[in-house]
Design a protein around this motif. Structure first.
Motif, PDB file in Angstrom:
ATOM      1  N   MET A 154      -5.228   5.960  -0.988  1.00  0.00           N
ATOM      2  CA  MET A 154      -4.694   4.622  -1.237  1.00  0.00           C
ATOM      3  C   MET A 154      -5.890   3.720  -1.506  1.00  0.00           C
ATOM      4  N   VAL A 191       0.825  -1.202   0.000  1.00  0.00           N
ATOM      5  CA  VAL A 191       0.000   0.000   0.000  1.00  0.00           C
ATOM      6  C   VAL A 191       0.862   1.256   0.000  1.00  0.00           C
ATOM      7  N   CYS A 192       1.885   1.273   0.840  1.00  0.00           N
ATOM      8  CA  CYS A 192       2.771   2.432   0.939  1.00  0.00           C
ATOM      9  C   CYS A 192       4.002   2.082   1.772  1.00  0.00           C
ATOM     10  N   GLN A 217      -1.890   4.262  -5.538  1.00  0.00           N
ATOM     11  CA  GLN A 217      -1.921   5.577  -4.904  1.00  0.00           C
ATOM     12  C   GLN A 217      -1.271   6.609  -5.826  1.00  0.00           C
ATOM     13  N   SER A 243      -2.892  -2.603  -4.687  1.00  0.00           N
ATOM     14  CA  SER A 243      -3.277  -1.288  -4.189  1.00  0.00           C
ATOM     15  C   SER A 243      -2.605  -0.237  -5.063  1.00  0.00           C
ATOM     16  N   THR A 283      -7.762   5.269  -9.621  1.00  0.00           N
ATOM     17  CA  THR A 283      -7.161   5.963  -8.479  1.00  0.00           C
ATOM     18  C   THR A 283      -6.734   7.371  -8.874  1.00  0.00           C
ATOM     19  N   ASN A 337       4.188   2.306  -6.967  1.00  0.00           N
ATOM     20  CA  ASN A 337       4.081   3.707  -6.563  1.00  0.00           C
ATOM     21  C   ASN A 337       5.455   4.189  -6.127  1.00  0.00           C
TER      22      ASN A 337
END
Length: 290
Positions: free
Chosen positions: A245, A116-117, A273, A271, A168, A134
């Protein structure tokens, strides 16, 4: 509200008299507070000198991401991305904000597929055809902070992943349209969430956007599961990120127990973002970094 004379220097540090600078601004804030809205304190508001410094930082941030966009491809490692970010940032007299921030060991976050991050670059992680990634770049230039991220599709990706990346980005664009002086952060957050949900996706609840400019992470916290008509007032001079996200599956996440940084989707689904840095202006907004 601070007690200040109309002919005194303005609290913002502009050097102008209060009556010529933020007097009307404070009256508007007071009016909205009396109506029950959550209003920002003066510390959230950047003056023109600060905004110009943040613009210069953002210009470097954009240039670094442009460089990554030109060179990223299958077969490179995420450590190579980190090397590019460090070299491109420092060559312009700036500092990568993530490096050593609260112990983070690298100059950039690289989050792939189900991450996700806050993914940590490594020589052991090689980008493969079909990955989505990302790249989250943050820059300090003469004490001013900028922050933005982009998604990259490596080679041919599946239609499902491609749609997630595109939707997104659309979420960010729709949220941006709701950024208006004296509007509410909840209006922006709901626009983001509604579009993700309409496409069958979920939005991460625990992690959101933030104020940025004089520090890496400032108030306010910016949620993308908020409701229209709620949230803090977006006053001119506020700077924050829009960075939802969006998950293909569940919104549940967890943090890697070994590196204590990387955030994953609980169901192992992808995911995505995108992140932009936005200034609220007197007549709308200005995108500072993207």
């Amino acid at each position: 509200m601070e007690t200040i004379g109309r002919n005194d220097p303005c609290w913002c540090g502009s050097g102008k008299k209060y009556k010529k600078c933020h007097c009307h601004f404070d009256e508007k804030l007071h009016e909205m507070k009396q109506k029950g809205f959550l209003v920002p304190s003066h510390k959230f508001i950047k003056n023109q000198e600060q905004i110009e410094g943040i613009r210069k930082s953002a210009k470097i941030n954009i240039a670094v991401l442009d460089y990554v966009a030109e060179h990223i491809k299958a077969g490179i490692t995420t450590q190579q991305i980190d090397d590019w970010v460090y070299e491109q940032t420092t060559s312009q007299g700036a500092i990568p904000a993530p490096l050593n921030y609260e112990g983070f060991p690298k100059s950039v976050c690289t989050s792939i597929n189900n991450q996700v991050c806050h993914g940590i670059p490594s020589d052991d992680i090689v980008l493969e055809e079909g990955d989505i990634i990302n790249v989250d770049v943050s820059t300090i230039y003469h004490g001013y902070f900028s922050d933005s991220s982009r998604m990259f599709c490596i080679g041919e990706v599946s239609p499902e992943k491609k749609k997630l990346v595109e939707v997104t980005k659309e979420c960010v664009e729709l949220g941006l349209k709701q950024v208006k002086p004296w509007g509410l952060l909840g209006d922006m957050g709901q626009a983001v969430h509604d579009h993700a949900k309409a496409n069958g996706y979920t939005v991460v609840r625990e992690i959101g956007g933030h104020g940025v400019g004089l520090e890496f992470h400032e108030d306010p916290y910016v949620s993308y599961v908020s409701q229209k008509g709620h949230g803090m007032v977006m006053a001119p001079g506020m700077i924050f990120t829009i960075e939802p996200m969006v998950n293909m599956g569940t919104d549940k996440i967890f943090v890697d127990e070994f590196d204590d940084w990387t955030v994953y989707t609980e169901d192992d689904m992808p995911s995505a973002q995108w992140e932009i840095q936005v200034l609220v202006t007197e007549d709308g907004y200005e995108v500072l970094a993207y």
